[in-house]
Design a protein around this motif. Structure first.
Motif, mmCIF file in Angstrom:
data_model
loop_
_atom_site.group_PDB
_atom_site.id
_atom_site.type_symbol
_atom_site.label_atom_id
_atom_site.label_comp_id
_atom_site.label_asym_id
_atom_site.label_seq_id
_atom_site.Cartn_x
_atom_site.Cartn_y
_atom_site.Cartn_z
ATOM 1 N N SER A 266 96.705 -13.621 -94.504
ATOM 2 C CA SER A 266 98.228 -13.177 -94.146
ATOM 3 C C SER A 266 99.432 -13.540 -93.941
ATOM 4 C CB SER A 266 98.042 -12.879 -92.287
ATOM 5 O OG SER A 266 98.160 -14.621 -91.911
ATOM 6 N N MET A 267 99.700 -15.278 -94.109
ATOM 7 C CA MET A 267 100.900 -15.470 -95.048
ATOM 8 C C MET A 267 100.986 -15.522 -96.019
ATOM 9 S SD MET A 267 100.441 -19.707 -92.807
ATOM 10 C CE MET A 267 98.363 -20.250 -93.056
ATOM 11 N N VAL A 268 99.869 -15.575 -96.734
ATOM 12 C CA VAL A 268 100.349 -14.852 -98.165
ATOM 13 C C VAL A 268 101.165 -13.861 -98.199
ATOM 14 C CG1 VAL A 268 99.573 -14.530 -100.392
ATOM 15 C CG2 VAL A 268 98.712 -16.532 -99.589
ATOM 16 N N TYR A 269 100.554 -12.667 -97.518
ATOM 17 C CA TYR A 269 101.200 -11.726 -97.135
ATOM 18 C C TYR A 269 102.873 -12.069 -97.123
ATOM 19 C CZ TYR A 269 101.924 -6.686 -95.881
ATOM 20 O OH TYR A 269 102.536 -5.490 -95.275
ATOM 21 N N GLU A 270 102.691 -12.346 -95.556
ATOM 22 C CA GLU A 270 104.170 -12.634 -95.166
ATOM 23 C C GLU A 270 104.584 -12.924 -95.981
ATOM 24 O OE1 GLU A 270 104.662 -13.890 -91.276
ATOM 25 O OE2 GLU A 270 102.940 -13.588 -91.132
ATOM 26 N N ALA A 271 105.158 -14.159 -96.625
ATOM 27 C CA ALA A 271 105.481 -14.829 -97.738
ATOM 28 C C ALA A 271 106.263 -14.188 -98.574
ATOM 29 C CB ALA A 271 105.090 -15.875 -98.314
ATOM 30 N N ASN A 272 105.048 -12.958 -99.221
ATOM 31 C CA ASN A 272 105.906 -12.138 -100.080
ATOM 32 C C ASN A 272 106.205 -11.073 -100.035
ATOM 33 O OD1 ASN A 272 103.612 -13.645 -101.813
ATOM 34 N ND2 ASN A 272 102.177 -11.781 -101.987
ATOM 35 N N ALA A 273 106.142 -10.988 -99.075
ATOM 36 C CA ALA A 273 107.903 -10.016 -98.162
ATOM 37 C C ALA A 273 108.582 -10.515 -97.240
ATOM 38 C CB ALA A 273 107.288 -8.990 -97.006
ATOM 39 N N ARG A 274 108.660 -12.156 -97.200
ATOM 40 C CA ARG A 274 110.686 -12.757 -97.111
ATOM 41 C C ARG A 274 110.460 -12.915 -98.449
ATOM 42 N NH1 ARG A 274 113.366 -12.580 -92.849
ATOM 43 N NH2 ARG A 274 111.424 -12.653 -91.254
ATOM 44 N N VAL A 275 109.933 -13.516 -99.731
ATOM 45 C CA VAL A 275 110.631 -13.192 -100.421
ATOM 46 C C VAL A 275 111.211 -12.285 -100.951
ATOM 47 C CG1 VAL A 275 110.427 -13.768 -103.204
ATOM 48 C CG2 VAL A 275 108.817 -15.171 -101.425
ATOM 49 N N ARG A 276 110.384 -10.420 -101.402
ATOM 50 C CA ARG A 276 111.025 -9.634 -101.452
ATOM 51 C C ARG A 276 112.341 -8.801 -100.778
ATOM 52 N NH1 ARG A 276 105.722 -7.678 -102.227
ATOM 53 N NH2 ARG A 276 105.596 -6.715 -99.817
ATOM 54 N N ASP A 277 112.007 -9.458 -99.602
ATOM 55 C CA ASP A 277 113.227 -8.526 -98.607
ATOM 56 C C ASP A 277 113.834 -10.126 -97.712
ATOM 57 O OD1 ASP A 277 115.317 -7.405 -96.292
ATOM 58 O OD2 ASP A 277 113.806 -5.868 -95.896
ATOM 59 N N PRO A 278 114.793 -10.963 -97.889
ATOM 60 C CA PRO A 278 115.041 -11.909 -97.406
ATOM 61 C C PRO A 278 115.258 -11.413 -95.615
ATOM 62 C CG PRO A 278 115.620 -12.095 -99.742
ATOM 63 C CD PRO A 278 115.075 -11.059 -99.285
ATOM 64 N N VAL A 279 115.958 -10.556 -95.478
ATOM 65 C CA VAL A 279 116.621 -10.455 -94.219
ATOM 66 C C VAL A 279 115.442 -9.807 -93.689
ATOM 67 C CG1 VAL A 279 118.198 -8.644 -93.065
ATOM 68 C CG2 VAL A 279 118.885 -9.729 -95.570
ATOM 69 N N TYR A 280 114.792 -8.913 -94.571
ATOM 70 C CA TYR A 280 113.846 -8.307 -93.109
ATOM 71 C C TYR A 280 112.075 -8.532 -93.300
ATOM 72 C CZ TYR A 280 117.499 -5.204 -91.575
ATOM 73 O OH TYR A 280 118.559 -5.359 -91.004
ATOM 74 N N CYS B 53 108.524 -9.347 -94.187
ATOM 75 C CA CYS B 53 107.768 -7.477 -93.644
ATOM 76 C C CYS B 53 107.754 -7.055 -91.551
ATOM 77 C CB CYS B 53 106.099 -8.471 -93.105
ATOM 78 S SG CYS B 53 105.457 -9.031 -92.126
ATOM 79 N N VAL B 54 108.732 -7.505 -91.170
ATOM 80 C CA VAL B 54 109.416 -7.025 -90.170
ATOM 81 C C VAL B 54 110.166 -5.719 -90.415
ATOM 82 C CG1 VAL B 54 110.915 -7.156 -88.261
ATOM 83 C CG2 VAL B 54 109.305 -8.560 -88.876
ATOM 84 N N GLY B 55 110.291 -5.572 -91.315
ATOM 85 C CA GLY B 55 110.930 -4.636 -92.493
ATOM 86 C C GLY B 55 109.999 -3.371 -92.381
ATOM 87 N N ALA B 56 108.279 -4.010 -92.502
ATOM 88 C CA ALA B 56 107.316 -2.525 -92.690
ATOM 89 C C ALA B 56 106.890 -2.189 -91.364
ATOM 90 C CB ALA B 56 106.040 -3.587 -93.778
ATOM 91 N N ILE C 206 101.352 -4.864 -88.339
ATOM 92 C CA ILE C 206 100.980 -4.346 -89.020
ATOM 93 C C ILE C 206 99.918 -3.596 -89.484
ATOM 94 C CG2 ILE C 206 101.037 -3.622 -91.822
ATOM 95 C CD1 ILE C 206 103.269 -6.196 -91.931
ATOM 96 N N SER C 207 98.762 -4.422 -89.859
ATOM 97 C CA SER C 207 97.413 -3.242 -89.195
ATOM 98 C C SER C 207 97.008 -2.015 -88.498
ATOM 99 C CB SER C 207 95.976 -4.335 -89.657
ATOM 100 O OG SER C 207 96.327 -5.803 -90.904
ATOM 101 N N SER C 208 97.187 -2.847 -86.961
ATOM 102 C CA SER C 208 97.123 -2.265 -85.747
ATOM 103 C C SER C 208 97.986 -0.207 -86.042
ATOM 104 C CB SER C 208 97.708 -2.230 -84.395
ATOM 105 O OG SER C 208 97.591 -1.706 -83.779
ATOM 106 N N LEU C 209 99.753 -0.977 -86.703
ATOM 107 C CA LEU C 209 100.098 0.062 -86.880
ATOM 108 C C LEU C 209 99.224 0.862 -87.684
ATOM 109 C CD1 LEU C 209 103.569 -1.050 -86.430
ATOM 110 C CD2 LEU C 209 102.526 0.131 -84.463
ATOM 111 N N GLN C 210 99.113 1.004 -89.024
ATOM 112 C CA GLN C 210 98.356 2.052 -90.159
ATOM 113 C C GLN C 210 97.371 2.721 -89.987
ATOM 114 O OE1 GLN C 210 97.474 -0.940 -92.961
ATOM 115 N NE2 GLN C 210 100.082 -0.798 -94.383
ATOM 116 N N GLN C 211 96.604 1.380 -88.597
ATOM 117 C CA GLN C 211 95.072 2.376 -88.141
ATOM 118 C C GLN C 211 95.668 3.637 -87.160
ATOM 119 O OE1 GLN C 211 92.803 -0.302 -85.968
ATOM 120 N NE2 GLN C 211 91.704 -1.327 -87.816
#
Lengths: 157, 157
Positions: free
Chosen positions: A77-91, A93-96, B97-102
């Motif tokens: 989950s940290m890798v997922y969040e970190a990748n999302a933050r690098v892709r979108d520094p403003v939002y 994974c909150v953007g997702a 995110i997982s919960s929303l995807q479900q």
């Protein structure tokens, strides 16, 4: 959640290469390295992003506070969040999350509309069935009355 | 996204209290403090969680890399992520995110089922309308034939 932090590498011995974390932090990877099971040397970018976003020290602390059997999921989950933050520094994974919530709102609206349409059709379907039945009965009765009055009582519905 | 990192406090002067970040980090809050506009002294917990999860140094760096008009949103999303990680150290906001995807999967399934039901009812509705129409026409024609044969040609549909 594609990113994986599952155990793929073991803590490094003197003969094996250091884990991705120790390599990036330029430190000796010992047999009790907390990162080694989750950051194998084959995936250096995963730790690089996690380190950039959370910091190695914070990740170390967070992992120490989590039971060992949950650490793989925590790293994922940290890798997922970190990748999302690098892709979108403003939002990040909150953007997702916002995007998924919008999708849910759209689907809920579509579902309510379709359910209302189905309900409307169901009511019409019942009404139509009743009309067909009563219409058939009406004409059948009429038939019997007319044929009886003309002396042909053999025909029946 | 309830957490807010919008500008509520200005950079601290010598007369105003230090921002929540500088207070926690026990440092002087200068007029150009990068945290002060987003972490007012009235909301100390928001910075505490952000600091625990991302680290003040990382947040500082990330904010410096973002245009000023996006920093409020960036802080809001970091506060949201940090609070989620403190509540759920294993999954953080990836759990949401997982919960929303479900939820999306469930809604999509419900929608497909309801759409199929509506389609089925629509086909039946059309078929029923045709039956009513043809049934009425059939009995009307029969009526006319019979009444004509009995010399009563005045009745028509």
């Amino acid at each position: 959640m594609k990113e994986s932090g599952k155990k793929e590498g073991a803590a490094s011995s003197s003969s094996s290469p250091p884990c991705a974390a120790c390599r990036l932090l330029r430190r000796k990877c010992t047999h009790d390295c907390v990162f080694a099971p989750y950051f194998p040397p084959t995936q250096p970018h995963e730790f690089a992003n996690v380190h950039k976003v959370f910091g190695a020290s914070n990740v170390n602390k967070m992992l120490q506070e989590i039971p060992e059997h949950h650490r793989g999921d925590a790293v994922s989950s940290m890798v997922y969040e970190a990748n999302a933050r690098v892709r979108d520094p403003v939002y990040g994974c909150v953007g997702a999350i916002s995007s998924l919530q919008q999708q849910i709102n759209i689907l809920q609206t579509q579902l309510v509309i379709t359910q209302a349409e189905a309900m409307h059709l169901r009511v019409h379907h019942t009404a139509s069935s009743n009309i067909i039945e009563s219409q058939a009965k009406y004409f059948c009765d009429m038939d019997m009355v007319e044929h009886t009055s003309y002396g042909d009582s053999m025909r029946s519905c």
